[in-house]
Write a protein that holds these residues in place. Structure first.
Motif, PDB file in Angstrom:
ATOM      1  N   UNK A 136      14.179  30.351  11.881  1.00 31.19           N
ATOM      2  CA  UNK A 136      12.913  30.227  11.151  1.00 31.19           C
ATOM      3  C   UNK A 136      12.433  31.627  10.792  1.00 31.19           C
ATOM      4  N   UNK A 137      11.483  31.693   9.871  1.00 27.79           N
ATOM      5  CA  UNK A 137      10.940  33.005   9.486  1.00 27.79           C
ATOM      6  C   UNK A 137      10.170  33.594  10.664  1.00 27.79           C
ATOM      7  N   UNK A 138       9.358  32.751  11.304  1.00 28.00           N
ATOM      8  CA  UNK A 138       8.647  33.197  12.501  1.00 28.00           C
ATOM      9  C   UNK A 138       9.384  32.620  13.707  1.00 28.00           C
ATOM     10  N   UNK A 139       9.859  33.491  14.547  1.00 24.24           N
ATOM     11  CA  UNK A 139      10.625  33.048  15.716  1.00 24.24           C
ATOM     12  C   UNK A 139       9.708  32.505  16.790  1.00 24.24           C
ATOM     13  N   UNK A 140      10.305  32.100  17.899  1.00 24.32           N
ATOM     14  CA  UNK A 140       9.513  31.488  18.954  1.00 24.32           C
ATOM     15  C   UNK A 140       8.580  32.491  19.622  1.00 24.32           C
ATOM     16  N   UNK A 141       8.860  33.785  19.435  1.00 22.34           N
ATOM     17  CA  UNK A 141       7.956  34.797  19.983  1.00 22.34           C
ATOM     18  C   UNK A 141       6.607  34.778  19.260  1.00 22.34           C
ATOM     19  N   UNK A 142       6.593  34.188  18.032  1.00 22.61           N
ATOM     20  CA  UNK A 142       5.313  33.954  17.360  1.00 22.61           C
ATOM     21  C   UNK A 142       4.705  35.152  16.658  1.00 22.61           C
ATOM     22  N   UNK A 143       5.415  36.280  16.612  1.00 22.51           N
ATOM     23  CA  UNK A 143       4.849  37.384  15.827  1.00 22.51           C
ATOM     24  C   UNK A 143       5.906  37.906  14.859  1.00 22.51           C
ATOM     25  N   UNK A 144       5.586  38.964  14.166  1.00 18.97           N
ATOM     26  CA  UNK A 144       6.481  39.448  13.118  1.00 18.97           C
ATOM     27  C   UNK A 144       7.471  40.485  13.601  1.00 18.97           C
ATOM     28  N   UNK A 145       7.550  40.656  14.901  1.00 17.44           N
ATOM     29  CA  UNK A 145       8.399  41.729  15.427  1.00 17.44           C
ATOM     30  C   UNK A 145       9.845  41.266  15.615  1.00 17.44           C
ATOM     31  N   UNK A 146      10.462  40.795  14.538  1.00 16.60           N
ATOM     32  CA  UNK A 146      11.867  40.391  14.606  1.00 16.60           C
ATOM     33  C   UNK A 146      12.601  40.905  13.379  1.00 16.60           C
ATOM     34  N   UNK A 147      13.901  41.040  13.521  1.00 14.72           N
ATOM     35  CA  UNK A 147      14.748  41.476  12.401  1.00 14.72           C
ATOM     36  C   UNK A 147      14.598  40.513  11.219  1.00 14.72           C
ATOM     37  N   UNK A 148      14.623  39.201  11.525  1.00 12.20           N
ATOM     38  CA  UNK A 148      14.574  38.203  10.452  1.00 12.20           C
ATOM     39  C   UNK A 148      13.244  38.260   9.718  1.00 12.20           C
ATOM     40  N   UNK A 149      12.137  38.375  10.448  1.00 15.19           N
ATOM     41  CA  UNK A 149      10.837  38.444   9.771  1.00 15.19           C
ATOM     42  C   UNK A 149      10.784  39.671   8.862  1.00 15.19           C
ATOM     43  N   UNK A 150      11.320  40.781   9.359  1.00 16.38           N
ATOM     44  CA  UNK A 150      11.304  41.997   8.530  1.00 16.38           C
ATOM     45  C   UNK A 150      12.152  41.805   7.275  1.00 16.38           C
ATOM     46  N   UNK A 151      13.335  41.218   7.426  1.00 13.30           N
ATOM     47  CA  UNK A 151      14.204  41.013   6.260  1.00 13.30           C
ATOM     48  C   UNK A 151      13.550  40.077   5.239  1.00 13.30           C
ATOM     49  N   UNK A 152      12.936  39.012   5.750  1.00 12.45           N
ATOM     50  CA  UNK A 152      12.263  38.063   4.849  1.00 12.45           C
ATOM     51  C   UNK A 152      11.104  38.752   4.134  1.00 12.45           C
ATOM     52  N   UNK A 153      10.373  39.576   4.860  1.00 15.65           N
ATOM     53  CA  UNK A 153       9.235  40.276   4.247  1.00 15.65           C
ATOM     54  C   UNK A 153       9.712  41.215   3.146  1.00 15.65           C
ATOM     55  N   UNK A 154      10.823  41.906   3.395  1.00 16.79           N
ATOM     56  CA  UNK A 154      11.354  42.812   2.362  1.00 16.79           C
ATOM     57  C   UNK A 154      11.795  42.014   1.140  1.00 16.79           C
ATOM     58  N   UNK A 155      12.420  40.863   1.391  1.00 18.57           N
ATOM     59  CA  UNK A 155      12.834  40.007   0.288  1.00 18.57           C
ATOM     60  C   UNK A 155      11.609  39.522  -0.496  1.00 18.57           C
ATOM     61  N   UNK A 156      10.577  39.112   0.232  1.00 21.98           N
ATOM     62  CA  UNK A 156       9.352  38.634  -0.416  1.00 21.98           C
ATOM     63  C   UNK A 156       8.738  39.706  -1.292  1.00 21.98           C
ATOM     64  N   UNK A 157       8.784  40.924  -0.797  1.00 21.96           N
ATOM     65  CA  UNK A 157       8.201  42.035  -1.560  1.00 21.96           C
ATOM     66  C   UNK A 157       9.013  42.286  -2.841  1.00 21.96           C
ATOM     67  N   UNK A 158      10.345  42.204  -2.724  1.00 17.44           N
ATOM     68  CA  UNK A 158      11.207  42.378  -3.913  1.00 17.44           C
ATOM     69  C   UNK A 158      10.973  41.281  -4.943  1.00 17.44           C
TER      70      UNK A 158
END
Ligand SMILES: [Zn+2]
Length: 668
Positions: free
Chosen positions: A356-378
């Motif tokens: 998922x975009x947000x992992x079970x840790x529930x915050x944005x401190x994951x590789x996947x969240x960062x990659x998705x955010x960069x994609x969203x920005x592009x």
């Protein structure tokens, strides 16, 4: 701030708020907004929460969530939750539960687990769609309506049997006509009334193993599913005629004839879940099939995974940059969206290991969240640059669902029949050469193509034989293969010698077909020279007007033709009598392209995929390096601007391993 008013790339995906408390939802929405998410799909699985007992609806919680989504200026597709009926419904009305192929009445559970012909299911589905439509039709965040989810259940209940019989009456009119079309004189399988027709279950091996009956049953399931979809879609459309209504097609696309189903939707949405073992070209072909289902227009990718899946035997995590490449591949082939399942990883249930975009840790401190955010920005920066863009292809590959079903239902000549993979064998050389391809319906206008490839065109219907004959006469180049021209739409071999209606254009007929075991092979030769190997099936053909371009090298049929060509009218028809190894096939296809001056978009080296779309703003080229090494592309004399970093490029350029470039031509 206000909502974006011009077209944009949809970015976001499945949001399942019914799983979370207020605090989590608020945190999630902020994280999603910060990741560039602009569109959510909800509440796909919330029927049980929305209608806790028959006719009593609880929508306040959803109102509140839609308010919050709108406060973040995100948009949403409102989904009717009808793919997962509430438990009370299954208990109160057992008719909604499906019967499986073994004849077992199934109990409540699972999603997409209902009888698509159940009157009670349809009544309750229409009821909740009506209430939703009235309540939400004028909400400012509403982008469109999403009906149910991943249709594809095959039901074998008594009601389906009754409906199947009615469907057969409509199709054949009389029992004599049915007997004739099913050719029931074989094994003495005549029926004397429609009431004697049974469903092709495991309780009825006659029908279960009869490909003709199976084919009609699969057609019937497609038609019933369309009715089931329209039962809700027409209500939603009436409420807001200006908004798109659609459903999301399961990535396992064989079950329903999507060429038939998608025209009932405003846009095709589909769920793209490539396997880690897939050649990168395989999902590219599936995208092209979806574009074809949508009449060549842009479509939506409604689901893909931001990370691993959970339902594969080995669920590999996506490598850094992999999600970005998958997303751009969809955009390159005609999608106007990049949507994901799901926003926040579930804490339980079958898919708790699904990414998922947000992992079970529930915050944005994951590789996947960062990659998705960069994609969203592009994607936000690309705005509407290629939205609505079409692909112009000079090469087409014939593709058909019923042909697929018929080939794989048939007993013989080999058990290794895999139509989709076989079509991909012909797609791959074109993909590797950066030549755009359309997947072509039988009903399409063929005259716009220079080269057509028809892999295993087994079922002849809709005058496709005559159309291809004319295509060649008019100057087209056709490549046909083994398993061509055998059967009519009822799987009857009525054409005499194969390839049936293509016999004249191809200038040959097929006398026998040898099925090779996986460990066996033959060779393809010209004179003393061996070009490579072949296998799978080996046709023994008799030439009429065609000439042999290459012959078998082994077995008792050595020296008989394996590749032939026939000058016919102003064009040429080629036939390959056996599955050729990749290098031989690529060389052959390269020659066909050259003969009609079909050029690649660009020449490249390495594992680069290149695709193009064109809209009012011009052409946009997508260059995706799927390899682990730097790849080179020759852009030629023109200048191109990279929309992702605004660098201008020309001539030979290099793309880093795993990187993506999005280029537009710069006019001086
Ligand atoms: Zn049923």
């Amino acid at each position: 701030m206000s909502y974006i008013s011009k077209p944009y790339i949809l970015f976001g995906g499945d949001f399942n708020p019914e799983q979370w408390d207020r605090q989590t939802l608020e945190k999630d929405l902020l994280l999603l907004k910060n990741a560039g998410v602009n569109t959510l799909t909800l509440p796909v699985f919330a029927w049980a929460k929305m209608e806790p007992e028959e006719g009593r609806y609880e929508f306040d919680w959803l109102d509140e969530i839609l308010d919050r989504i709108e406060a973040y200026e995100m948009k949403y597709f409102l989904a009717t939750p009808t793919c997962a009926q509430p438990a009370w419904m299954s208990k109160k009305y057992p008719e909604v539960l499906p019967v499986d192929i073994a004849g077992r009445k199934r109990t409540h559970g699972m999603r997409v687990f209902f009888c698509y012909n159940s009157p009670k299911y349809r009544e309750r589905a229409a009821a909740i769609a009506t209430v939703m439509a009235e309540r939400y039709k004028f909400r400012k965040g509403l982008s469109g309506w999403h009906v149910a989810n991943e249709y594809g259940t095959y039901c074998y209940c008594e009601n389906c049997q009754k409906r199947f019989r009615q469907w057969l009456v409509e199709r054949y009119g009389t029992i004599n006509s049915l007997n004739e079309h099913w050719h029931t004189t074989f094994w003495g399988r005549q029926v004397y009334s429609f009431d004697e027709v049974m469903l092709p279950t495991e309780l009825n091996d006659d029908y279960r193993f009869n490909p003709t009956v199976q084919l009609d049953y699969m057609r019937f399931v497609t038609d019933s599913t369309i009715e089931c979809y329209e039962n809700e879609a027409r209500i939603l459309k009436k409420a807001r005629p200006d908004l798109p209504v659609f459903t999301n097609i399961s990535g396992y696309i064989k079950k329903l004839n999507q060429f038939k189903m998608v025209p009932h939707m405003d846009v095709a949405g589909w769920d793209n879940y490539p396997w880690p073992t897939d050649d990168p070209g395989f999902p590219a072909m599936k995208h092209d099939i979806m574009r074809a289902a949508n009449g060549g227009k842009s479509y939506y990718v409604m689901e893909q995974s931001p990370n691993q899946q959970n339902w594969q035997p080995y669920n590999k995590i996506k490598r850094p940059g992999e999600v970005r490449r998958i997303a751009y591949q969809g955009l390159a082939h005609g999608s106007d969206s990049s949507m994901f399942f799901q926003m926040h990883q579930s804490i339980a249930g079958q898919e708790k290991f699904h990414g998922a975009i947000i992992g079970r840790n529930g915050d944005g401190n994951t590789r996947i969240y960062r990659e998705i955010s960069e994609l969203g920005e592009e994607l936000a920066r690309l705005e509407d640059r290629f939205v609505g863009g079409r692909t112009q292809a000079e090469v087409g590959i014939l593709f058909d669902w019923e042909n697929w079903w018929a080939l794989e239902l048939t007993s013989g000549p080999t058990k290794d029949m895999d139509y989709l993979q076989e079509v991909f064998r012909y797609y791959k050389p074109l993909y590797d050469m950066n030549v755009p391809v359309d997947m072509v319906h039988y009903q399409d206008d063929l005259s716009k193509y220079k080269v057509l490839i028809a892999p295993m065109l087994y079922m002849m219907k809709d005058h496709i034989g005559e159309k291809l004959d004319q295509f060649v006469k008019d100057g087209g180049v056709l490549l046909a293969t083994y398993m061509t021209g055998y059967a009519d739409e009822n799987d009857r071999c009525v054409f005499g010698a194969y390839p049936g209606p293509l016999r004249k254009a191809l200038g040959l007929w097929v006398e026998e077909t040898d099925a090779l075991r996986p460990e066996e092979e033959n060779t393809v030769c010209i004179g003393d020279r061996t070009l490579g190997i072949c296998g799978f099936l080996c046709d023994l053909v008799q030439l009429e007007t065609a000439k042999a371009e290459a012959v078998y090298g082994q077995d008792f049929y050595a020296d008989r033709p394996v590749i032939t060509s026939n000058k016919y009218g102003r064009g040429r028809a080629w036939y390959i009598a056996s599955r050729l190894e990749y290098k031989v096939l690529k060389q052959l296809i390269k020659g066909l392209l050259k003969s009609r001056r079909v050029e690649p978009l660009f020449e490249s080296e390495g594992q680069v995929e290149i695709a193009v779309r064109e809209n009012k703003k011009g052409k946009t080229y997508f260059l995706i390096n799927h390899g682990n090494e730097t790849a080179s592309v020759d852009l030629g004399a023109g200048y191109y601007g990279n929309l992702l970093n605004h660098h201008t490029m020309q001539g030979e350029i290099f793309i880093a391993a795993g990187d993506v470039l999005v280029l537009m031509p710069v006019h001086n």
